[in-house]
Scaffold this motif. Structure first.
Motif, PDB file in Angstrom:
ATOM      1  N   THR A 181       0.747  -1.310  -0.043  1.00 43.14           N
ATOM      2  CA  THR A 181      -0.038   0.371   0.289  1.00 43.14           C
ATOM      3  C   THR A 181       0.957   1.753  -0.332  1.00 43.14           C
ATOM      4  O   THR A 181      -0.038   2.106  -0.066  1.00 43.14           O
ATOM      5  CB  THR A 181      -1.136   0.210   1.298  1.00 43.14           C
ATOM      6  OG1 THR A 181      -0.257   0.027   2.760  1.00 43.14           O
ATOM      7  CG2 THR A 181      -1.808  -1.273   1.501  1.00 43.14           C
ATOM      8  N   GLY A 182       2.545   1.676   0.176  1.00 44.47           N
ATOM      9  CA  GLY A 182       2.690   1.984   0.282  1.00 44.47           C
ATOM     10  C   GLY A 182       3.539   2.931   2.015  1.00 44.47           C
ATOM     11  O   GLY A 182       3.105   3.676   1.940  1.00 44.47           O
ATOM     12  N   LYS A 183       3.111   2.551   2.673  1.00 43.44           N
ATOM     13  CA  LYS A 183       3.205   2.530   4.090  1.00 43.44           C
ATOM     14  C   LYS A 183       4.221   2.890   4.628  1.00 43.44           C
ATOM     15  O   LYS A 183       4.535   4.001   5.025  1.00 43.44           O
ATOM     16  CB  LYS A 183       2.526   1.135   5.136  1.00 43.44           C
ATOM     17  CG  LYS A 183       2.518   0.644   6.360  1.00 43.44           C
ATOM     18  CD  LYS A 183       1.778  -0.287   7.101  1.00 43.44           C
ATOM     19  CE  LYS A 183       2.601  -1.479   6.786  1.00 43.44           C
ATOM     20  NZ  LYS A 183       3.562  -1.146   6.619  1.00 43.44           N
ATOM     21  N   SER A 184       5.247   1.985   4.026  1.00 45.31           N
ATOM     22  CA  SER A 184       7.000   2.795   4.686  1.00 45.31           C
ATOM     23  C   SER A 184       7.140   4.056   3.942  1.00 45.31           C
ATOM     24  O   SER A 184       7.729   5.206   4.713  1.00 45.31           O
ATOM     25  CB  SER A 184       7.767   1.688   3.970  1.00 45.31           C
ATOM     26  OG  SER A 184       7.928   0.347   5.041  1.00 45.31           O
ATOM     27  N   ASN A 185       6.794   4.216   2.280  1.00 46.60           N
ATOM     28  CA  ASN A 185       7.158   5.233   2.153  1.00 46.60           C
ATOM     29  C   ASN A 185       6.285   6.480   3.007  1.00 46.60           C
ATOM     30  O   ASN A 185       6.577   7.694   3.252  1.00 46.60           O
ATOM     31  CB  ASN A 185       6.838   5.151   0.790  1.00 46.60           C
ATOM     32  CG  ASN A 185       7.862   5.878  -0.270  1.00 46.60           C
ATOM     33  OD1 ASN A 185       8.520   6.271  -0.132  1.00 46.60           O
ATOM     34  ND2 ASN A 185       7.797   4.455  -1.405  1.00 46.60           N
ATOM     35  N   LEU A 186       5.030   6.426   3.123  1.00 40.91           N
ATOM     36  CA  LEU A 186       4.090   7.716   3.972  1.00 40.91           C
ATOM     37  C   LEU A 186       4.339   7.341   5.453  1.00 40.91           C
ATOM     38  O   LEU A 186       4.851   8.218   5.341  1.00 40.91           O
ATOM     39  CB  LEU A 186       2.825   6.958   4.009  1.00 40.91           C
ATOM     40  CG  LEU A 186       2.017   7.874   5.050  1.00 40.91           C
ATOM     41  CD1 LEU A 186       1.501   8.623   4.146  1.00 40.91           C
ATOM     42  CD2 LEU A 186       0.661   6.884   5.208  1.00 40.91           C
ATOM     43  N   ILE A 187       5.181   6.409   5.856  1.00 42.74           N
ATOM     44  CA  ILE A 187       5.605   7.175   7.153  1.00 42.74           C
ATOM     45  C   ILE A 187       6.925   8.025   7.042  1.00 42.74           C
ATOM     46  O   ILE A 187       7.095   8.781   7.625  1.00 42.74           O
ATOM     47  CB  ILE A 187       6.149   5.808   7.840  1.00 42.74           C
ATOM     48  CG1 ILE A 187       4.804   5.188   8.118  1.00 42.74           C
ATOM     49  CG2 ILE A 187       7.283   5.893   9.182  1.00 42.74           C
ATOM     50  CD1 ILE A 187       4.893   3.861   8.335  1.00 42.74           C
ATOM     51  N   ALA A 188       8.181   7.232   6.436  1.00 47.89           N
ATOM     52  CA  ALA A 188       9.688   8.371   5.890  1.00 47.89           C
ATOM     53  C   ALA A 188       8.997  10.223   5.919  1.00 47.89           C
ATOM     54  O   ALA A 188       9.929  10.676   6.130  1.00 47.89           O
ATOM     55  CB  ALA A 188       9.843   7.431   4.728  1.00 47.89           C
ATOM     56  N   ASN A 189       7.279   9.371   4.686  1.00 51.69           N
ATOM     57  CA  ASN A 189       7.668  11.041   4.481  1.00 51.69           C
ATOM     58  C   ASN A 189       6.915  12.161   5.429  1.00 51.69           C
ATOM     59  O   ASN A 189       7.499  13.198   6.040  1.00 51.69           O
ATOM     60  CB  ASN A 189       6.814  11.210   2.880  1.00 51.69           C
ATOM     61  CG  ASN A 189       7.569  10.920   1.615  1.00 51.69           C
ATOM     62  OD1 ASN A 189       8.467  11.956   1.604  1.00 51.69           O
ATOM     63  ND2 ASN A 189       8.009   9.612   1.459  1.00 51.69           N
TER      64      ASN A 189
END
Length: 260
Positions: free
Chosen positions: A14-22
């Motif tokens: 779902t793009g969870k890690s990218n969301l958290i990093a950003n």
């Protein structure tokens, strides 16, 4: 008082890690002291976004869970990743506790599990020793004992989903469980939405289905695919619709804290 924010999805991809990093990077740039813990131990990866070389990691979350180190020893200061990509001074700090990418360590977790009480103790110890304002938890997709712990102790739960029927069904289960665990605040984030969709209508539909506010909608983007997790998207593309949505999500989180 530090806020624990769990970011969860029922399914992977779902793009969870990218969301958290950003989100974490945005908060740090705004002057907050922020920590991230990668509890997706079975399939870790957020360290890649911050350019951490797994071969140079002295300690990881796995080492803490097996009693080999203190939790703060596994925390890498990744503020330099923001400084390298940002032209202005970084006012806050950003720390990451990665999980091990070594096959043996992952196999041990799958085989033996780990002490979830020790994990919870680690959350609190990290907040105390690093004097964090926010701790973001990158959870493992789906629902298991570790994920339920992270959700249960959170001040805010962010549920990320794609506009996909499988995601919609699984997310309903997650939201129901979160309500049973009495999570104080919950937000939804819709990712990989086709730009041609009516975002206002999509938001209205999702909020009606789950009775949870949508903090932001991130469009499906070729730029995100091309970056391929080689850095923090919102710093590479500060004016991009995704970056603007990320800032809006960070602002909503801050607003929830202020309004308590």
């Amino acid at each position: 008082m530090a806020q624990i924010i769990s970011v969860h999805s029922f399914r992977g991809g779902t793009g969870k890690s990218n969301l958290i990093a950003n989100i974490a990077s945005t908060m740090a740039l705004q002057g907050q002291r922020v920590g991230i813990i990668d509890t997706d131990i079975q399939s870790p990866g957020i360290h890649v976004i911050f350019g951490l070389d797994e071969n140079k990691m002295v300690y990881t979350l796995n080492d803490y869970l097996w009693g080999r180190c203190n939790i703060q020893d596994a925390a890498s200061d990744v503020t330099h990743a923001l400084i390298a990509e940002h032209t202005t001074t970084v006012k806050g700090s950003l720390y990451l506790v990665p999980s091990s990418i070594k096959a043996g360590e992952i196999a041990r977790v799958l085989r033996e599990g780990y002490d979830v009480v020790r994990l919870n103790d680690g959350f609190q110890e990290l907040i105390r020793t690093l004097k964090l304002d926010y701790l973001l938890i990158d959870t493992h997709p789906g629902l298991n004992e570790e994920t339920l712990l992270s959700i249960g102790i959170s001040n805010i739960l962010i549920v990320i989903l794609r506009p996909d029927n499988q995601d919609f069904q699984g997310t309903a289960v997650t939201v129901d469980v979160a309500r049973k665990l009495k999570v104080p605040k919950m937000l939804m984030v819709i990712n990989k939405a086709l730009p041609a969709l009516d975002f206002a209508d999509l938001q209205e539909q999702v909020e009606k289905i789950y009775n949870v506010p949508v903090a932001g909608i991130l469009p499906l983007s070729e730029d995100m695919v091309q970056l391929a997790s080689k850095g923090i998207f919102s710093l590479h593309y500060s004016g991009h619709p995704i970056s603007q949505a990320i800032k809006g999500i960070a602002d909503k989180i801050t607003g929830l804290v202020v309004s308590r």
